[in-house]
Design a protein around this motif. Structure first.
Motif, mmCIF file in Angstrom:
data_model
loop_
_atom_site.group_PDB
_atom_site.id
_atom_site.type_symbol
_atom_site.label_atom_id
_atom_site.label_comp_id
_atom_site.label_asym_id
_atom_site.label_seq_id
_atom_site.Cartn_x
_atom_site.Cartn_y
_atom_site.Cartn_z
ATOM 1 N N HIS A 109 -13.189 -10.488 23.446
ATOM 2 C CA HIS A 109 -11.738 -10.454 23.231
ATOM 3 C C HIS A 109 -11.397 -9.396 22.197
ATOM 4 O O HIS A 109 -12.103 -9.214 21.204
ATOM 5 N N TYR A 121 -8.719 -17.631 21.744
ATOM 6 C CA TYR A 121 -9.336 -16.420 21.214
ATOM 7 C C TYR A 121 -8.473 -15.882 20.080
ATOM 8 O O TYR A 121 -7.287 -15.608 20.261
ATOM 9 N N GLY A 125 -11.397 -10.904 18.161
ATOM 10 C CA GLY A 125 -12.700 -11.437 18.532
ATOM 11 C C GLY A 125 -13.616 -11.733 17.361
ATOM 12 O O GLY A 125 -13.230 -11.651 16.197
ATOM 13 N N GLU A 156 -23.005 -12.848 21.126
ATOM 14 C CA GLU A 156 -21.817 -13.706 21.214
ATOM 15 C C GLU A 156 -22.018 -14.637 22.410
ATOM 16 O O GLU A 156 -21.908 -14.206 23.557
#
Length: 347
Positions: A109, A121, A125, A156
């Motif tokens: 994101h 989100y 990010g 992630e």
């Protein structure tokens, strides 16, 4: 290599010092106070005046960068705050964003906070607040050239969610004022997932001043901030407490990449106070135009927040997921990014 105005062999240079670290090095450190306590830092000195701090604790991003002891980057009031203080919701990213030369935004994101069927989100990010693993700092000779490098992996992941892996190498050569960033992002999962990537380079005082000029690649310039005219993106002024941020998108013209596939923007300071005295300095940012087809510009000439961001990206910053304005990676697929920062004194 070329250093101090002449060419040297490795053995000639080594004969003049007890350790090559007298001239340039890669050195690990750890911060010990306040919210920065426990943050690992790797300092890179190239011997030509360029020094910068890579932060493994925060996505292998780059904090303070200097030329001849004078900063070229903008540092946020937060400092290099430990990622343990990160709050992912909404715009709380702003409480722990370090500023510095580079804050990476992504991996899944970028932009304004958003929510969809896969979750919530926050701003820009998580990758800037994710510690790296397999971190390796090295000084490697190849003939008469010494490469200084920092590498590592940032992941992630989420159960039932995306599984993205960033493999990053940052390198410079002894005697050069240049930083090379080589990234690979891969989908290590078994489902297709969104991948957004934005390289948030932050430039500040004294590189930025009233006489500073900017060179951008050929593009249509569109203001993203509501109510902002298209003019004024290519000038700079004194700090103004009443200034408001402006964001522009430079929609790059086709065919602007050079023979190596790179696009370029530059900042020209007529009297940068480094070296023997004020002298003209150009700082150019180059990036792989095929995988980073967008350039965002964050213009903030405020008091305290006195910074301009140049932001190569593969996506927009509206935070709208499902818009198609980003890349999707299939299971096992990867994408490569390359960026270069070059600093050159001008006569």
């Amino acid at each position: 290599m070329r250093l101090y105005g002449r060419e040297w062999t490795r053995r000639e240079l080594e004969a003049h010092v007890g350790s090559i670290g007298q001239i340039g090095s890669v050195r690990r450190m750890q911060l010990t106070e306040g919210k920065e306590k426990g943050v690992e830092m790797i300092q890179v000195r190239t011997g030509a005046g360029l020094a910068y701090n890579v932060i493994p604790s925060k996505g292998l991003d780059i904090s303070l960068a200097e030329l001849g002891g004078t900063p070229i980057s903008w540092q946020s009031p937060n400092g290099d705050v430990h990622p343990a203080y990160y709050e992912a919701e909404g715009t709380n990213w702003l409480r722990t964003a370090s500023g510095g030369l580079l804050m990476t935004c992504g991996l899944s994101h970028v932009g304004s906070p958003a929510e969809d069927s896969t979750g919530r989100y926050g701003l820009h990010g998580r990758v800037h607040h994710t510690p790296a693993r397999q971190v390796h700092a090295a000084e490697v000779w190849n003939g008469d050239e010494l490469t200084l490098s920092v590498s590592g992996v940032v992941e992630e992941t989420a159960v039932f969610g995306s599984k993205l892996r960033l493999i990053r190498t940052i390198s410079s050569k002894l005697g050069e004022n240049r930083i090379i960033i080589e990234d690979r992002v891969e989908n290590a999962g078994f489902k297709c997932c969104p991948h957004m990537m934005l390289y948030h380079f932050n430039f500040g005082f004294p590189l930025l001043g009233e006489g500073t000029q900017f060179t951008f690649p050929e593009a249509d310039v569109i203001p993203i901030t509501a109510g902002v005219p298209p003019e004024g993106y290519d000038i700079w002024e004194q700090p103004d407490p009443a200034a408001a941020e402006r964001v522009y998108e430079h929609c790059l013209a086709s065919g602007i990449a050079d023979e190596w596939g790179m696009a370029e923007a530059a900042i020209h300071c007529p009297a940068f106070p480094g070296g023997a005295g004020p002298a003209p300095l150009s700082v150019s940012l180059r990036w792989s135009a095929d995988t980073l087809p967008r350039l965002l510009q964050w213009r903030m000439p405020g008091a305290g927040e006195h910074v301009m961001g140049l932001e190569p990206a593969n996506c927009t910053v509206d935070g709208v997921r499902g818009s198609g304005h980003y890349r999707e990676l299939e299971p096992g697929e990867s994408v490569d990014y390359k960026l270069e920062l070059n600093l050159a004194w001008k006569s």
